[in-house]
Design a protein around this motif. Structure first.
Motif, PDB file in Angstrom:
ATOM      1  N   ALA A 155      47.777  48.156  30.072  1.00  0.00           N
ATOM      2  CA  ALA A 155      47.021  47.822  28.816  1.00  0.00           C
ATOM      3  C   ALA A 155      45.556  47.332  29.050  1.00  0.00           C
ATOM      4  O   ALA A 155      44.500  47.537  28.494  1.00  0.00           O
ATOM      5  CB  ALA A 155      47.854  46.967  27.837  1.00  0.00           C
ATOM      6  N   LEU A 156      45.710  46.111  29.957  1.00  0.00           N
ATOM      7  CA  LEU A 156      44.382  45.300  30.084  1.00  0.00           C
ATOM      8  C   LEU A 156      43.319  46.217  30.928  1.00  0.00           C
ATOM      9  O   LEU A 156      42.115  45.955  30.669  1.00  0.00           O
ATOM     10  CB  LEU A 156      44.658  44.108  31.140  1.00  0.00           C
ATOM     11  N   GLY A 157      43.781  47.333  31.576  1.00  0.00           N
ATOM     12  CA  GLY A 157      42.774  48.215  32.118  1.00  0.00           C
ATOM     13  C   GLY A 157      42.052  48.870  31.154  1.00  0.00           C
ATOM     14  O   GLY A 157      41.213  49.711  31.450  1.00  0.00           O
ATOM     15  N   TYR A 158      42.540  48.790  30.256  1.00  0.00           N
ATOM     16  CA  TYR A 158      41.772  49.684  28.956  1.00  0.00           C
ATOM     17  C   TYR A 158      40.908  49.039  28.140  1.00  0.00           C
ATOM     18  O   TYR A 158      39.990  49.401  27.155  1.00  0.00           O
ATOM     19  CB  TYR A 158      42.818  50.455  27.952  1.00  0.00           C
ATOM     20  N   PHE A 159      40.356  47.825  28.874  1.00  0.00           N
ATOM     21  CA  PHE A 159      39.358  46.822  28.373  1.00  0.00           C
ATOM     22  C   PHE A 159      38.232  47.272  29.274  1.00  0.00           C
ATOM     23  O   PHE A 159      38.352  46.685  30.607  1.00  0.00           O
ATOM     24  CB  PHE A 159      39.758  45.411  28.161  1.00  0.00           C
ATOM     25  N   SER A 160      37.204  47.873  28.901  1.00  0.00           N
ATOM     26  CA  SER A 160      36.161  48.209  29.854  1.00  0.00           C
ATOM     27  C   SER A 160      35.289  46.926  30.120  1.00  0.00           C
ATOM     28  O   SER A 160      34.967  46.095  29.209  1.00  0.00           O
ATOM     29  CB  SER A 160      35.179  49.316  29.222  1.00  0.00           C
ATOM     30  N   THR A 161      35.062  46.542  31.363  1.00  0.00           N
ATOM     31  CA  THR A 161      34.031  45.527  31.842  1.00  0.00           C
ATOM     32  C   THR A 161      33.063  46.026  32.945  1.00  0.00           C
ATOM     33  O   THR A 161      33.002  47.290  33.245  1.00  0.00           O
ATOM     34  CB  THR A 161      35.002  44.619  32.603  1.00  0.00           C
ATOM     35  N   GLY A 162      32.109  45.027  33.090  1.00  0.00           N
ATOM     36  CA  GLY A 162      31.219  45.270  34.150  1.00  0.00           C
ATOM     37  C   GLY A 162      32.116  44.903  35.393  1.00  0.00           C
ATOM     38  O   GLY A 162      32.953  44.769  35.349  1.00  0.00           O
ATOM     39  N   VAL A 163      31.129  45.071  36.593  1.00  0.00           N
ATOM     40  CA  VAL A 163      31.727  44.709  37.904  1.00  0.00           C
ATOM     41  C   VAL A 163      30.809  43.735  38.417  1.00  0.00           C
ATOM     42  O   VAL A 163      29.807  44.013  38.434  1.00  0.00           O
ATOM     43  CB  VAL A 163      31.889  45.962  38.759  1.00  0.00           C
ATOM     44  N   THR A 164      31.509  42.660  39.094  1.00  0.00           N
ATOM     45  CA  THR A 164      30.741  41.800  39.795  1.00  0.00           C
ATOM     46  C   THR A 164      31.280  41.603  41.200  1.00  0.00           C
ATOM     47  O   THR A 164      32.629  41.913  41.411  1.00  0.00           O
ATOM     48  CB  THR A 164      30.820  40.294  39.104  1.00  0.00           C
ATOM     49  N   VAL A 165      30.572  41.174  42.203  1.00  0.00           N
ATOM     50  CA  VAL A 165      31.054  40.590  43.405  1.00  0.00           C
ATOM     51  C   VAL A 165      30.484  39.312  43.567  1.00  0.00           C
ATOM     52  O   VAL A 165      29.425  38.787  43.424  1.00  0.00           O
ATOM     53  CB  VAL A 165      30.459  41.473  44.490  1.00  0.00           C
ATOM     54  N   ILE A 166      31.586  38.523  43.782  1.00  0.00           N
ATOM     55  CA  ILE A 166      31.267  37.086  44.195  1.00  0.00           C
ATOM     56  C   ILE A 166      31.277  36.702  45.391  1.00  0.00           C
ATOM     57  O   ILE A 166      31.954  37.256  46.304  1.00  0.00           O
ATOM     58  CB  ILE A 166      32.638  36.104  43.423  1.00  0.00           C
ATOM     59  N   THR A 167      29.971  36.007  45.910  1.00  0.00           N
ATOM     60  CA  THR A 167      29.722  35.672  47.253  1.00  0.00           C
ATOM     61  C   THR A 167      29.704  34.404  47.434  1.00  0.00           C
ATOM     62  O   THR A 167      29.260  33.386  46.529  1.00  0.00           O
ATOM     63  CB  THR A 167      28.528  36.613  47.569  1.00  0.00           C
ATOM     64  N   GLY A 168      29.791  34.079  48.888  1.00  0.00           N
ATOM     65  CA  GLY A 168      29.729  32.455  48.940  1.00  0.00           C
ATOM     66  C   GLY A 168      30.199  32.445  50.571  1.00  0.00           C
ATOM     67  O   GLY A 168      29.952  33.344  51.358  1.00  0.00           O
ATOM     68  N   LYS A 169      30.324  31.280  50.958  1.00  0.00           N
ATOM     69  CA  LYS A 169      30.600  31.003  52.269  1.00  0.00           C
ATOM     70  C   LYS A 169      31.698  29.794  52.541  1.00  0.00           C
ATOM     71  O   LYS A 169      31.561  28.916  51.774  1.00  0.00           O
ATOM     72  CB  LYS A 169      29.221  30.715  53.229  1.00  0.00           C
ATOM     73  N   VAL A 170      32.419  29.860  53.582  1.00  0.00           N
ATOM     74  CA  VAL A 170      33.187  28.703  54.107  1.00  0.00           C
ATOM     75  C   VAL A 170      32.890  28.336  55.529  1.00  0.00           C
ATOM     76  O   VAL A 170      32.940  29.243  56.388  1.00  0.00           O
ATOM     77  CB  VAL A 170      34.746  29.172  54.095  1.00  0.00           C
ATOM     78  N   ASP A 171      32.205  27.333  55.742  1.00  0.00           N
ATOM     79  CA  ASP A 171      31.598  27.072  56.946  1.00  0.00           C
ATOM     80  C   ASP A 171      30.623  28.030  56.966  1.00  0.00           C
ATOM     81  O   ASP A 171      29.727  28.111  56.318  1.00  0.00           O
ATOM     82  CB  ASP A 171      32.598  26.722  58.144  1.00  0.00           C
ATOM     83  N   ASP A 172      30.668  28.762  58.241  1.00  0.00           N
ATOM     84  CA  ASP A 172      29.809  29.842  58.639  1.00  0.00           C
ATOM     85  C   ASP A 172      30.337  31.024  58.205  1.00  0.00           C
ATOM     86  O   ASP A 172      29.750  32.363  58.582  1.00  0.00           O
ATOM     87  CB  ASP A 172      29.461  29.848  60.080  1.00  0.00           C
ATOM     88  N   LYS A 173      31.573  31.329  57.620  1.00  0.00           N
ATOM     89  CA  LYS A 173      32.202  32.569  57.392  1.00  0.00           C
ATOM     90  C   LYS A 173      31.812  33.008  55.978  1.00  0.00           C
ATOM     91  O   LYS A 173      31.776  32.323  54.868  1.00  0.00           O
ATOM     92  CB  LYS A 173      33.583  32.395  57.627  1.00  0.00           C
ATOM     93  N   LEU A 174      31.296  34.165  55.933  1.00  0.00           N
ATOM     94  CA  LEU A 174      30.910  34.738  54.501  1.00  0.00           C
ATOM     95  C   LEU A 174      31.952  35.214  53.826  1.00  0.00           C
ATOM     96  O   LEU A 174      32.910  35.783  54.549  1.00  0.00           O
ATOM     97  CB  LEU A 174      29.610  35.949  54.830  1.00  0.00           C
ATOM     98  N   ILE A 175      32.100  35.061  52.442  1.00  0.00           N
ATOM     99  CA  ILE A 175      33.370  35.481  51.653  1.00  0.00           C
ATOM    100  C   ILE A 175      32.691  36.302  50.469  1.00  0.00           C
ATOM    101  O   ILE A 175      31.686  36.323  50.130  1.00  0.00           O
ATOM    102  CB  ILE A 175      34.012  34.471  51.148  1.00  0.00           C
ATOM    103  N   GLY A 176      33.450  37.205  50.202  1.00  0.00           N
ATOM    104  CA  GLY A 176      33.209  38.302  48.992  1.00  0.00           C
ATOM    105  C   GLY A 176      34.219  38.882  48.121  1.00  0.00           C
ATOM    106  O   GLY A 176      35.294  39.180  49.096  1.00  0.00           O
ATOM    107  N   LEU A 177      34.201  38.926  47.181  1.00  0.00           N
ATOM    108  CA  LEU A 177      35.255  39.748  46.501  1.00  0.00           C
ATOM    109  C   LEU A 177      34.852  39.939  45.033  1.00  0.00           C
ATOM    110  O   LEU A 177      33.995  39.899  44.393  1.00  0.00           O
ATOM    111  CB  LEU A 177      36.340  38.626  46.125  1.00  0.00           C
TER     112      LEU A 177
END
Length: 156
Positions: A9-31
């Motif tokens: 049911a929640l999948g029928y709420f249209s949304t934009g899409v984001t990628v959240i980016t950051g880093k932990v120490d020297d490791k890049l993260i993204g989701l």
């Protein structure tokens, strides 16, 4: 409540899409996240909801910098690349670094550079609030949308 039916049911709420980016120490993260919203204009705050099991949660400590990359219709590859579990999600991605060393995807519809304000409990997710430090947008591009488990585009 049946969890699968709730999710569908929640999948029928249209949304934009984001990628959240950051880093932990020297490791890049993204989701990839579509549970994103503006929160306040004064002060400028946003929120994003992140699964408690996400290994990238280590990047979201008080005042840690991160970016919200709001995707445009030509960034479907980035949407799916950062949605999967992978050792190096940045392999093949086009990005630069902010002054804080946070990766910013190239050619976004809009970009918000933030610092973590608070991390709150929210069921099986954390609610990360971010104070927006800078914002930019490209008015020539159109958004990438998410609906029913698939990406899509605005019709002309």
């Amino acid at each position: 409540m049946d969890p699968r039916e709730f999710r569908n049911a929640l999948g029928y709420f249209s949304t934009g899409v984001t990628v959240i980016t950051g880093k932990v120490d020297d490791k890049l993260i993204g989701l990839t996240a579509n549970a994103f919203s503006s929160l306040s204009l004064d002060p400028p705050l946003i929120l994003v909801c992140i699964d408690k099991k996400a290994s990238s949660m280590a990047a979201f400590n008080k005042q840690s910098p991160f970016a919200v990359n709001i995707l445009q219709e030509g960034q479907e590859d980035e949407c799916w690349r950062f949605a999967k579990r992978a050792e190096d999600k940045y392999e093949g991605a086009s990005y630069t670094f902010s002054k804080d060393g946070v990766p910013i995807l190239n050619d976004n519809l809009a970009t918000l550079e933030c610092t973590v304000e608070e991390v709150l409990e929210g069921g099986d997710h954390y609610i990360v609030t971010g104070r927006v430090q800078s914002a930019s947008r490209n008015e020539q591009l159109k958004p990438l949308l998410f609906f029913g488990g698939k990406t899509g585009h605005l019709a002309e």
